[in-house]
Design a protein around this motif. Structure first.
Motif, PDB file in Angstrom:
ATOM      1  N   ILE A  48       0.716  -1.311  -0.105  1.00  0.00           N
ATOM      2  CA  ILE A  48       0.141  -0.073   0.004  1.00  0.00           C
ATOM      3  C   ILE A  48       0.780   1.359   0.151  1.00  0.00           C
ATOM      4  CG2 ILE A  48      -1.449  -1.110   1.171  1.00  0.00           C
ATOM      5  CD1 ILE A  48      -1.090   0.306   3.860  1.00  0.00           C
ATOM      6  N   LYS A 139       0.445   4.673  -1.737  1.00  0.00           N
ATOM      7  CA  LYS A 139      -0.269   4.476  -3.153  1.00  0.00           C
ATOM      8  C   LYS A 139      -1.584   5.249  -3.278  1.00  0.00           C
ATOM      9  CE  LYS A 139       2.650   0.616  -4.351  1.00  0.00           C
ATOM     10  NZ  LYS A 139       2.572  -0.827  -4.457  1.00  0.00           N
ATOM     11  N   PRO A 140      -2.083   5.482  -4.382  1.00  0.00           N
ATOM     12  CA  PRO A 140      -3.203   6.196  -4.649  1.00  0.00           C
ATOM     13  C   PRO A 140      -4.432   5.905  -3.885  1.00  0.00           C
ATOM     14  CG  PRO A 140      -2.052   5.874  -6.822  1.00  0.00           C
ATOM     15  CD  PRO A 140      -1.473   4.997  -5.870  1.00  0.00           C
ATOM     16  N   ASN A 141      -4.491   4.602  -3.537  1.00  0.00           N
ATOM     17  CA  ASN A 141      -5.789   4.266  -2.573  1.00  0.00           C
ATOM     18  C   ASN A 141      -5.586   4.337  -1.141  1.00  0.00           C
ATOM     19  OD1 ASN A 141      -4.077   2.224  -2.593  1.00  0.00           O
ATOM     20  ND2 ASN A 141      -5.454   0.501  -2.480  1.00  0.00           N
ATOM     21  N   VAL A 142      -4.619   5.183  -0.720  1.00  0.00           N
ATOM     22  CA  VAL A 142      -4.320   5.243   0.840  1.00  0.00           C
ATOM     23  C   VAL A 142      -3.811   6.607   1.061  1.00  0.00           C
ATOM     24  CG1 VAL A 142      -2.502   4.493   2.405  1.00  0.00           C
ATOM     25  CG2 VAL A 142      -2.832   2.869   0.428  1.00  0.00           C
ATOM     26  N   GLU A 143      -4.741   7.121   1.938  1.00  0.00           N
ATOM     27  CA  GLU A 143      -4.644   8.547   2.564  1.00  0.00           C
ATOM     28  C   GLU A 143      -3.258   8.548   3.431  1.00  0.00           C
ATOM     29  OE1 GLU A 143      -4.842  12.047   3.792  1.00  0.00           O
ATOM     30  OE2 GLU A 143      -6.420  11.439   2.328  1.00  0.00           O
ATOM     31  N   PRO A 184     -11.796   1.465   3.373  1.00  0.00           N
ATOM     32  CA  PRO A 184     -11.945   1.855   2.333  1.00  0.00           C
ATOM     33  C   PRO A 184     -11.477   3.425   2.269  1.00  0.00           C
ATOM     34  CG  PRO A 184     -14.026   0.673   2.885  1.00  0.00           C
ATOM     35  CD  PRO A 184     -13.077   0.700   4.034  1.00  0.00           C
ATOM     36  N   LEU A 185     -11.107   3.964   1.107  1.00  0.00           N
ATOM     37  CA  LEU A 185     -10.390   5.187   1.051  1.00  0.00           C
ATOM     38  C   LEU A 185     -11.115   6.182   1.685  1.00  0.00           C
ATOM     39  CD1 LEU A 185      -8.330   6.935   0.176  1.00  0.00           C
ATOM     40  CD2 LEU A 185      -9.268   7.198  -2.038  1.00  0.00           C
ATOM     41  N   GLN A 188     -10.950   5.915   5.360  1.00  0.00           N
ATOM     42  CA  GLN A 188      -9.516   6.511   5.878  1.00  0.00           C
ATOM     43  C   GLN A 188      -9.646   7.968   5.962  1.00  0.00           C
ATOM     44  OE1 GLN A 188      -6.127   5.125   3.109  1.00  0.00           O
ATOM     45  NE2 GLN A 188      -7.577   3.230   2.688  1.00  0.00           N
TER      46      GLN A 188
END
Length: 411
Positions: A48, A139-143, A184-185, A188
């Motif tokens: 991630i 990565k893009p799906n992680v705040e 889920p984003l 987050q």
């Protein structure tokens, strides 16, 4: 707090059952890292986020030819002391130093892997760093703010993974496969916003406390020297000697006399006040350790207490002397005199003559009392703010535990 996703939905479950052998509550699932919400995933940290170790390949590491330029070069201590926001640095590189290092962009998330394991902070500036730090790029799906808090909450576990060599350290081989529960984003972001709001409140309280302390320091400098007089008071101040207006003596107790749930305060050779089941004095007094942090620890008390044999009790004040006023005089000027007259042994220590000969300026009793009241009110305000800050920190810790495990959902 942010309005985004701030409706709190407490899952209708018995929280005490989570992570135990009981049946998994509805809406949750059992995983290798415990019971988490069904719509959360378990992911390796390395899946991630990109983890990149800092670099400084120069040998010897302390060669001055690499340092002293204008390029920030943060160390583990800069991250540890940052409280999450890295806004300063203790070292810089020059161009030659940068050639054997690497510059990371502003707002990079850093993680300590040596000495202080598992501390995290986001740098507000471009910076290089040694290989005792890891730069983490979500990565893009992680705040990023969620990941920051998720990693911060796992510090004890990271310390448990560390290898003991000359100092504790942990490597990428252990960090990349480290498992995290990933919401889920949108959740987050909601978790990050809630915790960021509390961080902002804590930071604001810290700033206000620092401001109030500075105001108090300035007030002491003015009021305790007579540079600023209170309305309605006049007349000359006198130089007085502590031994002439009080009785100074040491206690008779030792550390082994303390009791965890003792009835009375027990003043020992530290800032910490222990407890004890006896008292040897009942009244107004100032307690000063004779060893350990000398000249910097002062306790004011009015009531029943006991005290260590290497703690000095200043009490039985003269009729024209206010004990609380003397307490503030000691806070203001005793340290310099104590250090000048300390006895060098294995540690610095104070002797009775240092107290007896301590001199301070004093107005009439009523003005002493008025000054002491003003400074006491300032102390009370600071204490109230500190209690509020500490309570907010405790709330945040509790929220982190609940939000980052999914026990409380933000929807």
């Amino acid at each position: 707090m942010s309005k985004e996703g701030m409706a709190v939905e407490e899952a209708a479950v018995d929280y005490s059952a989570l992570g135990t052998k009981h049946d998994v509550p509805p809406g949750y699932k059992r995983t290798e890292i415990g019971v988490i919400p069904e719509d959360w995933a378990v992911r390796y940290l390395g899946d991630i986020a990109l983890l990149e170790r800092g670099k400084f390949s120069a040998r010897p590491r302390n060669d001055p030819k690499f340092f002293g330029g204008d390029i920030p070069f943060i160390q583990t201590g800069d991250v540890t002391n940052s409280n999450g926001s890295i806004i300063s640095y203790s070292q810089t590189l020059n161009d030659e130093g940068l050639r054997v290092s690497k510059l990371f962009p502003r707002n990079t998330l850093f993680f300590t892997i040596a000495a202080n394991i598992g501390d995290v902070g986001v740098a507000s500036f471009e910076t290089a760093c040694p290989d005792s730090l890891i730069a983490i790029f979500p990565k893009p799906n992680v705040e990023k703010r969620w990941l920051f808090n998720a990693l911060r909450s796992q510090k004890k576990k990271f310390e448990g993974l560390a290898t003991q060599n000359a100092q504790l350290n942990i490597n990428l081989e252990k960090l990349n496969p480290y498992l995290l529960a990933l919401p889920p984003l949108p959740e987050q972001r909601a978790i990050a916003a809630a915790l960021s709001d509390l961080d902002a409140l804590i930071a604001a309280l810290d700033k206000l406390i620092a401001k109030k302390r500075a105001i108090k320091t300035a007030a002491m400098q003015q009021l305790l020297t007579g540079k600023q007089r209170l309305p309605g008071f006049e007349g000359e101040w006198e130089v007085k000697r502590l031994g002439d207006v009080s009785v100074v003596k040491t206690g008779k107790k030792n550390n082994e006399d303390k009791a965890e749930d003792g009835k009375y305060p027990f003043f020992v050779r530290s800032q910490t006040v222990e407890r004890i089941n006896t008292y040897s004095f009942d009244g107004e007094a100032i307690l000063v350790p004779g060893e350990g942090g000398i000249g910097s620890i002062f306790h004011y008390v009015n009531g029943k207490f006991d005290y260590h044999q290497r703690v000095y009790k200043i009490s039985n004040f003269a009729a024209d002397t206010n004990g609380k006023f003397i307490y503030y005089c000691l806070l203001q000027t005793f340290n310099k005199q104590a250090m000048r007259n300390s006895v060098k042994a294995t540690v610095d220590s104070l002797r009775l003559p240092t107290f007896i000969e301590f001199e301070f300026l004093a107005p009439c009793f009523d003005e002493q009392q008025a000054i002491a009241t003003i400074l006491s009110d300032m102390d009370a305000e600071i204490t109230t703010l500190e209690a509020r800050r500490d309570k907010t920190q405790a709330i945040k810790q509790g929220m982190m535990q609940e939000l980052l495990t999914g026990r409380i959902r933000l929807v």
